[in-house]
Design a protein around this motif. Sequence first.
Motif, mmCIF file in Angstrom:
data_model
loop_
_atom_site.group_PDB
_atom_site.id
_atom_site.type_symbol
_atom_site.label_atom_id
_atom_site.label_comp_id
_atom_site.label_asym_id
_atom_site.label_seq_id
_atom_site.Cartn_x
_atom_site.Cartn_y
_atom_site.Cartn_z
ATOM 1 N N GLU A 37 0.807 -1.214 0.000
ATOM 2 C CA GLU A 37 0.000 0.000 0.000
ATOM 3 C C GLU A 37 0.844 1.270 0.000
ATOM 4 O OE1 GLU A 37 -2.661 -0.129 3.268
ATOM 5 O OE2 GLU A 37 -3.789 -1.881 2.542
ATOM 6 N N GLN A 38 2.043 1.222 0.578
ATOM 7 C CA GLN A 38 2.903 2.408 0.639
ATOM 8 C C GLN A 38 3.721 2.612 -0.629
ATOM 9 O OE1 GLN A 38 2.503 4.353 3.245
ATOM 10 N NE2 GLN A 38 1.075 2.834 4.108
ATOM 11 N N ALA A 39 3.669 1.635 -1.544
ATOM 12 C CA ALA A 39 4.531 1.687 -2.728
ATOM 13 C C ALA A 39 4.264 2.899 -3.630
ATOM 14 C CB ALA A 39 4.415 0.388 -3.519
ATOM 15 N N PRO A 40 2.994 3.209 -3.990
ATOM 16 C CA PRO A 40 2.780 4.346 -4.894
ATOM 17 C C PRO A 40 3.386 5.648 -4.384
ATOM 18 C CG PRO A 40 0.787 3.039 -4.708
ATOM 19 C CD PRO A 40 1.733 2.501 -3.690
ATOM 20 N N GLU B 184 -1.343 -8.731 -7.977
ATOM 21 C CA GLU B 184 -1.588 -7.845 -6.848
ATOM 22 C C GLU B 184 -0.299 -7.214 -6.334
ATOM 23 O OE1 GLU B 184 -1.480 -12.166 -5.473
ATOM 24 O OE2 GLU B 184 -2.458 -10.980 -7.040
ATOM 25 N N GLU B 185 0.847 -7.875 -6.536
ATOM 26 C CA GLU B 185 2.115 -7.321 -6.095
ATOM 27 C C GLU B 185 2.578 -6.168 -6.998
ATOM 28 O OE1 GLU B 185 4.602 -10.721 -6.141
ATOM 29 O OE2 GLU B 185 4.051 -11.371 -4.118
ATOM 30 N N LEU B 186 2.070 -6.156 -8.229
ATOM 31 C CA LEU B 186 2.451 -5.112 -9.184
ATOM 32 C C LEU B 186 1.406 -3.998 -9.267
ATOM 33 C CD1 LEU B 186 3.702 -7.437 -12.054
ATOM 34 C CD2 LEU B 186 5.048 -6.368 -10.261
ATOM 35 N N ALA B 187 0.452 -4.005 -8.333
ATOM 36 C CA ALA B 187 -0.646 -3.037 -8.394
ATOM 37 C C ALA B 187 -0.161 -1.598 -8.295
ATOM 38 C CB ALA B 187 -1.649 -3.332 -7.280
ATOM 39 N N CYS B 188 0.972 -1.358 -7.639
ATOM 40 C CA CYS B 188 1.455 0.016 -7.476
ATOM 41 C C CYS B 188 1.790 0.665 -8.821
ATOM 42 C CB CYS B 188 2.667 0.052 -6.556
ATOM 43 S SG CYS B 188 4.063 -0.940 -7.130
ATOM 44 N N PHE B 189 2.109 -0.135 -9.834
ATOM 45 C CA PHE B 189 2.462 0.409 -11.143
ATOM 46 C C PHE B 189 1.227 0.748 -11.970
ATOM 47 C CE2 PHE B 189 6.093 -2.151 -9.813
ATOM 48 C CZ PHE B 189 7.101 -1.208 -9.892
ATOM 49 N N ASN B 190 0.042 0.445 -11.406
ATOM 50 C CA ASN B 190 -1.206 0.877 -12.025
ATOM 51 C C ASN B 190 -1.851 2.005 -11.232
ATOM 52 O OD1 ASN B 190 -1.181 -1.005 -14.169
ATOM 53 N ND2 ASN B 190 -1.925 -2.609 -12.796
ATOM 54 N N ASP B 191 -1.170 2.498 -10.238
ATOM 55 C CA ASP B 191 -1.704 3.570 -9.411
ATOM 56 C C ASP B 191 -1.630 4.904 -10.175
ATOM 57 O OD1 ASP B 191 -1.381 5.848 -7.268
ATOM 58 O OD2 ASP B 191 -2.261 4.130 -6.212
ATOM 59 N N GLU B 192 -2.700 5.668 -10.103
ATOM 60 C CA GLU B 192 -2.780 6.926 -10.851
ATOM 61 C C GLU B 192 -1.688 7.899 -10.431
ATOM 62 O OE1 GLU B 192 -6.071 10.362 -12.069
ATOM 63 O OE2 GLU B 192 -6.603 8.702 -10.722
ATOM 64 N N LEU C 281 -0.003 0.389 -16.387
ATOM 65 C CA LEU C 281 -0.201 1.764 -16.828
ATOM 66 C C LEU C 281 1.113 2.538 -16.811
ATOM 67 C CD1 LEU C 281 -3.582 2.619 -15.060
ATOM 68 C CD2 LEU C 281 -3.191 1.780 -17.374
ATOM 69 N N ALA C 282 2.012 2.167 -15.909
ATOM 70 C CA ALA C 282 3.341 2.800 -15.896
ATOM 71 C C ALA C 282 4.085 2.500 -17.190
ATOM 72 C CB ALA C 282 4.136 2.314 -14.688
ATOM 73 N N ASP C 283 3.941 1.279 -17.699
ATOM 74 C CA ASP C 283 4.564 0.933 -18.979
ATOM 75 C C ASP C 283 3.991 1.773 -20.111
ATOM 76 O OD1 ASP C 283 6.243 -1.080 -17.972
ATOM 77 O OD2 ASP C 283 4.605 -2.521 -17.984
ATOM 78 N N LEU C 284 2.683 1.967 -20.088
ATOM 79 C CA LEU C 284 2.030 2.686 -21.179
ATOM 80 C C LEU C 284 2.415 4.160 -21.208
ATOM 81 C CD1 LEU C 284 -1.561 1.155 -20.983
ATOM 82 C CD2 LEU C 284 0.271 0.575 -22.573
ATOM 83 N N VAL C 285 2.644 4.758 -20.041
ATOM 84 C CA VAL C 285 2.962 6.188 -20.009
ATOM 85 C C VAL C 285 4.456 6.442 -20.179
ATOM 86 C CG1 VAL C 285 3.394 6.466 -17.541
ATOM 87 C CG2 VAL C 285 2.328 8.325 -18.826
ATOM 88 N N ALA C 286 5.276 5.424 -19.932
ATOM 89 C CA ALA C 286 6.736 5.599 -20.047
ATOM 90 C C ALA C 286 7.129 5.836 -21.498
ATOM 91 C CB ALA C 286 7.452 4.369 -19.488
ATOM 92 N N ASP C 287 8.280 6.469 -21.699
ATOM 93 C CA ASP C 287 8.764 6.716 -23.055
ATOM 94 C C ASP C 287 9.186 5.417 -23.731
ATOM 95 O OD1 ASP C 287 8.795 9.775 -23.132
ATOM 96 O OD2 ASP C 287 9.908 9.354 -21.296
#
Length: 422
Positions: A187-190, A219-227, A252-258
């Motif tokens: 939960e603290q990851a984002p 569920e362990e990678l959920a922080c990389f989908n955090d807005e 979503l982090a992958d999609l927004v990254a360059d």
Amino acid sequence: MTFDLPDSLILDTALSVSGLTDYIRLLLEQDEQLRQVWVTGEVSSANHHRSGLFFTLQDTDRTAGIKCVVWNSQLPKLTQMPVAGEQIIILGSIRLYPQRGEYQLSVWQTLPAGVGLQALRYQQLKNRLLAEGLFDAQRKRSLPIHPQTIAVVTSPTAAAWGDIQKTLKQRYPGLHVLFSPATVQGEQAPESIVKAIERVERDGRAEVLILSRGGGAVEELACFNDERVVRSLASCSIPVITGIGHQRDESLADLVADVCVHTPTAAAEMVVPALSELYTEHRQRVVALHEAVHGFRENAENKLQVLRNRLRRLRLDRQVQQEVEKLAWKRQHLVQITTGRSHQATQHLELLRQKLATLDPKAVLQRGYAVVRREDGAIARSAAELAVGEELMIQLGQGSVKVKVMEINEPQRRRGRRELNG
């Protein structure tokens, strides 16, 4: 067991079936908690009728169940269609039907439960960010070709950090790596990831940023989908490459990254070239350049030899010698003509000078003559024009004098005529 109650009491307190049902209905339908209630469970016995979809929602252990209905007018508005055997979350209100003395849940909305709910939230957030243009290819930046300083955001205890360090050291020794540690799970990851990116921004030295972690469950990678993480990457002032250890779905982090790759090692390989490969490519270019120069030189020498052979066949040297002789003769002829004409012009100029000297009034004055001018500057040509007492200017060969007429002696012929007329 018997009850000894007066008949009048029984009649006064007894309720009809409809009265009891209405009382229960009012209790249920006027309860604030039951007028808008969320219920989760597993769908069973789903049947379509003319008026709507009827099904039973029960606990997974089948210890309790409740009848539900979705009227036809509400069916198109459902996010998740109830299907037997699936876990869903229902928003509805309790309704009681007096004819059967049963209560059921009138459904307004249904959502997938568990993993399905996470997928729904993921898709809704993805669609919203997509509409904002955060995933557009036009905003993607290219990575620097030879970065000297790289920032890495990951967990200090993760294997990903070790893989990245090892890969960068092997491929590009001497590279400056800035490590900004972050929690990449839980939960603290984002918030931790956002702060790590902000530290890199404030430092200002990095030319590119790697966001990475090893593989893990969804569920362990959920922080990389955090807005919060997605927007932090979108607003980052330097190019970002993600190397998150998963290959099934893009975050979503992958999609927004360059740039995005599937492993930390791949991210390190992508961000810097291998010096050994660069050296090999350099040597290949040197060899190719030598070959090109050698080939160009040979080609030029061959062309030069061909031109020499053509010159020999054309005997241009003889033609050039003939032209030189012609030019020399014409030059000599031109000099002769020019010299003759110059001599003639000199003689003619001397003749004109002598004539001019003869006609020069000053020369006449030098021989003893003088020029007499009246007061108005006019030349006096006859004594008859003058009067006694008139001042005259006498111009001599050397200087001039001013005189006054004392006496006028006219020619004899002209004076005789005057006396005869008198």
